[in-house]
Scaffold this active site. Sequence first.
Site, PDB file in Angstrom:
ATOM      1  CG  HIS A 123      -2.259   0.660   0.932  1.00 56.07           C
ATOM      2  ND1 HIS A 123      -2.987   1.317   1.881  1.00 56.07           N
ATOM      3  CD2 HIS A 123      -2.967   0.792  -0.217  1.00 56.07           C
ATOM      4  CE1 HIS A 123      -4.092   1.806   1.355  1.00 56.07           C
ATOM      5  NE2 HIS A 123      -4.097   1.503   0.079  1.00 56.07           N
ATOM      6  CG  HIS A 165       0.376   1.020  10.083  1.00 56.91           C
ATOM      7  ND1 HIS A 165      -0.332   0.795   8.937  1.00 56.91           N
ATOM      8  CD2 HIS A 165       1.698   0.877   9.734  1.00 56.91           C
ATOM      9  CE1 HIS A 165       0.515   0.538   7.944  1.00 56.91           C
ATOM     10  NE2 HIS A 165       1.757   0.565   8.398  1.00 56.91           N
ATOM     11  CG  MET A 208     -10.185   1.058  17.261  1.00 57.78           C
ATOM     12  SD  MET A 208      -9.196   2.582  17.096  1.00 57.78           S
ATOM     13  CE  MET A 208      -7.695   1.961  16.369  1.00 57.78           C
ATOM     14  CG  PHE A 230     -14.996   3.521  10.728  1.00 60.75           C
ATOM     15  CD1 PHE A 230     -15.894   3.629   9.680  1.00 60.75           C
ATOM     16  CD2 PHE A 230     -15.207   2.556  11.696  1.00 60.75           C
ATOM     17  CE1 PHE A 230     -17.005   2.787   9.606  1.00 60.75           C
ATOM     18  CE2 PHE A 230     -16.314   1.714  11.630  1.00 60.75           C
ATOM     19  CZ  PHE A 230     -17.210   1.832  10.587  1.00 60.75           C
ATOM     20  CG  HIS A 258      -6.705   5.103   4.513  1.00 55.94           C
ATOM     21  ND1 HIS A 258      -5.786   5.676   3.669  1.00 55.94           N
ATOM     22  CD2 HIS A 258      -6.243   3.873   4.816  1.00 55.94           C
ATOM     23  CE1 HIS A 258      -4.814   4.812   3.453  1.00 55.94           C
ATOM     24  NE2 HIS A 258      -5.058   3.707   4.137  1.00 55.94           N
ATOM     25  CG  ASP A 278      -6.818  -2.681   9.500  1.00 52.91           C
ATOM     26  OD1 ASP A 278      -6.237  -3.704   9.127  1.00 52.91           O
ATOM     27  OD2 ASP A 278      -6.276  -1.559   9.524  1.00 52.91           O
ATOM     28  NE  ARG A 338       1.385  -3.955   3.329  1.00 54.86           N
ATOM     29  CZ  ARG A 338       0.697  -2.864   3.707  1.00 54.86           C
ATOM     30  NH1 ARG A 338       1.322  -1.865   4.274  1.00 54.86           N
ATOM     31  NH2 ARG A 338      -0.615  -2.793   3.497  1.00 54.86           N
ATOM     32  NE  ARG A 350      19.673  14.439   9.484  1.00 58.46           N
ATOM     33  CZ  ARG A 350      19.303  15.383  10.333  1.00 58.46           C
ATOM     34  NH1 ARG A 350      18.181  16.052  10.139  1.00 58.46           N
ATOM     35  NH2 ARG A 350      20.054  15.674  11.369  1.00 58.46           N
TER      36      ARG A 350
HETATM   37  N1  COA Z   1     -13.026   7.592  14.394  1.00 60.42           N
HETATM   38  C1  COA Z   1     -13.511   8.818  14.735  1.00 60.42           C
HETATM   39  N2  COA Z   1     -13.083   9.950  14.139  1.00 60.42           N
HETATM   40  C2  COA Z   1     -12.167   9.826  13.169  1.00 60.42           C
HETATM   41  C3  COA Z   1     -11.649   8.591  12.765  1.00 60.42           C
HETATM   42  C4  COA Z   1     -12.114   7.444  13.423  1.00 60.42           C
HETATM   43  N3  COA Z   1     -11.657   6.235  13.107  1.00 60.42           N
HETATM   44  N4  COA Z   1     -10.745   8.772  11.781  1.00 60.42           N
HETATM   45  C5  COA Z   1     -10.705  10.088  11.560  1.00 60.42           C
HETATM   46  N5  COA Z   1     -11.552  10.726  12.391  1.00 60.42           N
HETATM   47  C6  COA Z   1     -11.773  12.170  12.467  1.00 60.42           C
HETATM   48  C7  COA Z   1     -10.619  12.828  13.191  1.00 60.42           C
HETATM   49  O1  COA Z   1     -10.849  12.876  14.595  1.00 60.42           O
HETATM   50  C8  COA Z   1     -10.599  14.187  12.563  1.00 60.42           C
HETATM   51  O2  COA Z   1     -11.628  14.944  13.144  1.00 60.42           O
HETATM   52  P1  COA Z   1     -11.421  16.514  13.431  1.00 60.42           P
HETATM   53  O3  COA Z   1     -11.184  17.126  12.078  1.00 60.42           O
HETATM   54  O4  COA Z   1     -12.689  16.912  14.091  1.00 60.42           O
HETATM   55  O5  COA Z   1     -10.220  16.603  14.321  1.00 60.42           O
HETATM   56  C9  COA Z   1     -11.017  13.918  11.122  1.00 60.42           C
HETATM   57  O6  COA Z   1     -11.731  12.688  11.152  1.00 60.42           O
HETATM   58  C10 COA Z   1      -9.819  13.771  10.169  1.00 60.42           C
HETATM   59  O7  COA Z   1      -8.996  12.731  10.614  1.00 60.42           O
HETATM   60  P2  COA Z   1      -7.407  12.815  10.774  1.00 60.42           P
HETATM   61  O8  COA Z   1      -7.032  12.395  12.171  1.00 60.42           O
HETATM   62  O9  COA Z   1      -6.917  14.132  10.293  1.00 60.42           O
HETATM   63  O10 COA Z   1      -6.940  11.736   9.777  1.00 60.42           O
HETATM   64  P3  COA Z   1      -5.470  11.197   9.636  1.00 60.42           P
HETATM   65  O11 COA Z   1      -5.224  11.103   8.200  1.00 60.42           O
HETATM   66  O12 COA Z   1      -4.472  11.927  10.444  1.00 60.42           O
HETATM   67  O13 COA Z   1      -5.589   9.757  10.334  1.00 60.42           O
HETATM   68  C11 COA Z   1      -6.100   7.511  10.680  1.00 60.42           C
HETATM   69  C12 COA Z   1      -5.918   8.622   9.639  1.00 60.42           C
HETATM   70  C13 COA Z   1      -6.163   6.174   9.959  1.00 60.42           C
HETATM   71  C14 COA Z   1      -4.889   7.476  11.637  1.00 60.42           C
HETATM   72  C15 COA Z   1      -7.387   7.770  11.488  1.00 60.42           C
HETATM   73  O14 COA Z   1      -8.486   7.773  10.600  1.00 60.42           O
HETATM   74  C16 COA Z   1      -7.601   6.754  12.595  1.00 60.42           C
HETATM   75  O15 COA Z   1      -7.040   6.894  13.680  1.00 60.42           O
HETATM   76  N6  COA Z   1      -8.410   5.683  12.334  1.00 60.42           N
HETATM   77  C17 COA Z   1      -8.649   4.654  13.323  1.00 60.42           C
HETATM   78  C18 COA Z   1      -7.507   3.634  13.314  1.00 60.42           C
HETATM   79  C19 COA Z   1      -7.518   2.778  12.088  1.00 60.42           C
HETATM   80  O16 COA Z   1      -8.534   2.213  11.712  1.00 60.42           O
HETATM   81  N7  COA Z   1      -6.337   2.634  11.490  1.00 60.42           N
HETATM   82  C20 COA Z   1      -6.141   1.805  10.311  1.00 60.42           C
HETATM   83  C21 COA Z   1      -5.781   2.639   9.143  1.00 60.42           C
HETATM   84  S1  COA Z   1      -5.729   1.686   7.652  1.00 60.42           S
END
Ligand code: COA
Length: 376
Positions: free
Chosen positions: A188, A223, A258, A260, A262, A313, A338, A357
Amino acid sequence: MSEAVEVRKGLVGVYADDSSVSKVMPETNSLTYRGYAVQDLCELSNFEEVAYLLWHGELPNAAQLAAFQAEERANRALSPATLRVLREFPRNAHPMDMIRTAISFMGMEDPEVADVSDAAQRRKAMRILAKAPSAVAAANRLSKGLEPIAPDAALPFCENFFNMVFGSVPKPEVIKAFDVSMILYAEHTFNASTFAARVVTSTMADMHGAIVGGIAALKGPLHGGANEAVMHMLSEIPSPDVAEAWLRQRFDHKALVMGFGHRVYKSGDSRVPTMKKYAEIMAEVVGDRRWMNTSAVLARVMLAEKNIHPNLDFPAGPAYFLMGFDIPMFTPIFVCSRITGWAAHVLEQGADNRLIRPLSHYTGREQRSVVPMSAR
Ligand code: COA
């Protein structure tokens, strides 16, 4: 005063290098490996063919696949020393820590560990791909007080894994669902663990070190650890009819849901429909719809209320549970898949390397004098 620079926290939107391994197209929710849509690979190939594709750039013909499979099957056995190390792990250790340590140990045993030539890196990648499932399965059985089951060179990759974990090979529908998950987890682009593996490789450190770095990064719940977190979350919800109320409480606490969201896909993860299809098949095979029905409620409410879609996931967690795997095995299974993507990136980084770096924007104290201890 610190100078004004643009800091991209989390490296959001930063292109760190060229890559020809895979492409994510968030606009169309699609993902290709070496130009092939993952959905097509899931329906028309298998995990071993995809591993070959990622490492060689082309799908194998029958003879190439046979040679690849023969090499993989010949390298599955763990050394007596690795098995001894696995037996020494604390019983309650997380399997991700076990597989990380086992592969680190295998590096010390590997006669070519320090040779970072392309040919040697490829041979080591094959050895890691072949041995990792043996170590994951053995660690799982030992943690339950069971003896490891030796790999069986007569069995294909997925069938052999089930046999090493459970002592039997399940129905073809189960093998197919597992194989599909392995294809979808294989690669990915520059996700956190792949980037970690490329950073390690950019120092000209070895393949085992890069894979170990990838495993360390994959463990986190933001992740790969999310597939385990999804199943823990689903287990907390007593039944589908209370799923919406449970989720709304979660919203009140502003807690993450969890499985949700990306970083790259904002309107749907390309891999979800395929994995969901096979998770549904698993629910039918097992005759237990609780997890899929609960999942459907969560997905509907998350979309309606937060406009956030599930990621891979989300369906993979319940699919693995329905296959009978212990929850702490889910992310180690992701590792077994992976390894193919990480190794493809290690080879690509090594072929045109430049030390990775970046810079940090300093926000600490201005330069000052050290006061001797007697005067502090
Ligand atoms: N549950 C609730 N809210 C979520 C969410 C989730 N799973 N994923 C994103 N959001 C919200 C964030 O809180 C943020 O809200 P805000 O703007 O009010 O602060 C908004 O959506 C944008 O999310 P952001 O944290 O900027 O996205 P990111 O790109 O930094 O993070 C992840 C991406 C994957 C880390 C994040 O979606 C997440 O933590 N997901 C849950 C863990 C997961 O399933 N990981 C597997 C990834 S494949």
